[in-house]
Design a protein around this motif. Structure first.
Motif, PDB file in Angstrom:
ATOM      1  N   UNK A  91      -8.713   7.834  15.536  1.00 53.22           N
ATOM      2  CA  UNK A  91      -7.759   6.740  15.730  1.00 53.22           C
ATOM      3  C   UNK A  91      -6.632   6.816  14.708  1.00 53.22           C
ATOM      4  N   UNK A  92      -6.947   7.157  13.459  1.00 55.91           N
ATOM      5  CA  UNK A  92      -5.906   7.287  12.441  1.00 55.91           C
ATOM      6  C   UNK A  92      -4.949   8.426  12.773  1.00 55.91           C
ATOM      7  N   UNK A  93      -5.496   9.558  13.213  1.00 53.57           N
ATOM      8  CA  UNK A  93      -4.652  10.692  13.580  1.00 53.57           C
ATOM      9  C   UNK A  93      -3.776  10.361  14.771  1.00 53.57           C
ATOM     10  N   UNK A  94      -4.339   9.641  15.723  1.00 58.77           N
ATOM     11  CA  UNK A  94      -3.553   9.234  16.899  1.00 58.77           C
ATOM     12  C   UNK A  94      -2.404   8.334  16.492  1.00 58.77           C
ATOM     13  N   UNK A  95      -2.667   7.392  15.578  1.00 59.60           N
ATOM     14  CA  UNK A  95      -1.602   6.499  15.118  1.00 59.60           C
ATOM     15  C   UNK A  95      -0.476   7.288  14.457  1.00 59.60           C
ATOM     16  N   UNK A  96      -0.803   8.302  13.686  1.00 56.77           N
ATOM     17  CA  UNK A  96       0.215   9.127  13.050  1.00 56.77           C
ATOM     18  C   UNK A  96       1.018   9.910  14.079  1.00 56.77           C
ATOM     19  N   UNK A  97       0.320  10.494  15.048  1.00 54.59           N
ATOM     20  CA  UNK A  97       0.999  11.306  16.059  1.00 54.59           C
ATOM     21  C   UNK A  97       1.927  10.448  16.912  1.00 54.59           C
TER      22      UNK A  97
END
Length: 381
Positions: A91-97
């Protein structure tokens, strides 16, 4: 209208169902805070936190930095199981992307999401996963880990508590673990046996020091406490020796000294298993005398024999038991350390030994990187 039997039964069932529901909700909450239940609630809260932080970086970028996404990941490493932590990390990586793809750079500044930001979040996620895997392997959730260590420390203290002595006797003990830690390889177990007329005390020094020896010291203190008083005095050290041999530890040896003191007459016997000699101060001569027992280390070989040394504590006499951390150092031999200890102890002869145990450790072995234990038993003049 009067209630019939069927109505009463239905009402009782409803009340019973509501009671079970309340108990279930209460138990679920208690289990979570004890670390025994599911971590779905924590996962949901952290996912919401990620969404809030991501929205904040879009709404007030000067207050919410994208790197703040590491905060839920850090919390997840302490709260979540590895599988759920991967969900949180995703979820954190998705938010960054998503933020990088939709909004790109600032109008007059650097990009919102830099490679450094991605690396920071990735590194924190990796270390959080290592922490979660370690907790999962140990089987102790973080919410209970500290409580368990605190409970173990208190159990060791309770087991080392000396029993109350009759009028005319005084005892005290001081224990200083290596490196200022809370756990030690030195421990004491004591009990009054034979209707309270006999005081039995066992001072043990387990191989290793501090946290390295703490688990073995805790196990041995419980076993020795069970053996003490259950066996005749001459049978204690042989039984303790057999117990250590059955454990088959790589560092399975220990030194121990067993005192059996008659509180009526003052007569005593000392059984030693490779331990340093006890020291007795004679009130008549004012001199310290070594009381060495005969016996090998515990846990070395089966069938060991432990021969006692006998003595008597007369009014005004003092008996001192201690471990090697108090008198042994790299720059001096044990005899010199014993001389230094008795020299410091002489300062308390005139005024009494109340409160002396702790001060003696401070005086002769304050900065020694080893476990130190000192036990004083005094017979009033």
């Amino acid at each position: 209208m009067a209630n019939g039997p069927g109505t009463e039964t239905l009402t009782a069932r409803v009340h019973k169902g509501l009671h079970r529901a309340r108990v279930g909700v209460r138990k679920a909450g208690v289990d979570y805070f004890r670390g025994e239940g599911s971590d779905r609630l924590a996962l949901a809260a952290l996912l919401i936190a990620i969404a809030v932080i991501a929205a904040g970086t879009l709404w007030r970028p000067e207050w919410f930095a994208p790197a703040a996404l590491v905060l839920p990941v850090i919390a997840g490493g302490l709260l979540l199981r590895p599988a759920n932590l991967l969900v949180l990390y995703g979820a954190s990586a998705t938010a960054l992307v998503v933020e990088s793809a939709l909004f790109g750079p600032y109008e007059d500044g650097p990009e919102r999401i830099t490679p450094g930001t991605v690396l920071v979040v990735a590194a924190v996620g990796f270390f959080g996963l290592l922490i979660a895997q370690f907790r999962s392997r140990v089987g102790v959730p973080w919410r209970r880990g500290g409580t368990m260590l605190f409970d173990l420390r208190e159990r060791i203290r309770v087991q080392s508590k000396l029993p109350r002595l009759p009028k005319g006797w005084h005892h005290e003990m001081a224990l200083r673990p290596a490196g200022g830690q809370s756990f030690s390889g030195d421990f004491v177990v004591a009990s009054r046996t034979h209707g309270g007329d006999i005081l039995e005390v066992v001072l043990t020094d387990v191989s290793g020091k501090g946290m390295d020896a703490a688990s073995r010291a805790l196990l041995l203190s419980g076993a020795f406490g069970g053996l003490l008083g259950s066996l005749p005095p001459h049978g204690f050290l042989p039984a303790a020796n057999g117990y250590l041999l059955r454990q088959d530890w790589d560092e399975g040896f220990a030194t121990s000294i067993h005192l059996v003191l008659d509180l009526e007459s003052g007569d005593y016997e000392l059984f030693s298993a490779g331990h340093l000699p006890a020291l007795q101060l004679s009130a008549g001569s004012g001199r310290w005398e070594e009381k060495p027992g005969e016996g090998p280390l515990l846990g070395v070989y089966d069938g060991a024999q432990f021969d006692p040394v006998k003595g008597t504590l007369r009014p005004g006499d003092v008996l001192m038991l201690f471990t090697d951390g108090l008198v042994e150092a790299a720059d001096r031999d044990i005899a010199e350390g014993i001389d230094r200890l008795t020299g410091e102890a002489d300062r308390y002869v005139a005024g009494g030994f109340a409160g002396a145990a702790w001060h003696l450790i401070e005086a002769v072995a304050k900065d020694v990187n080893d476990d130190r234990a000192l036990l004083l038993i005094c017979r009033d003049a």
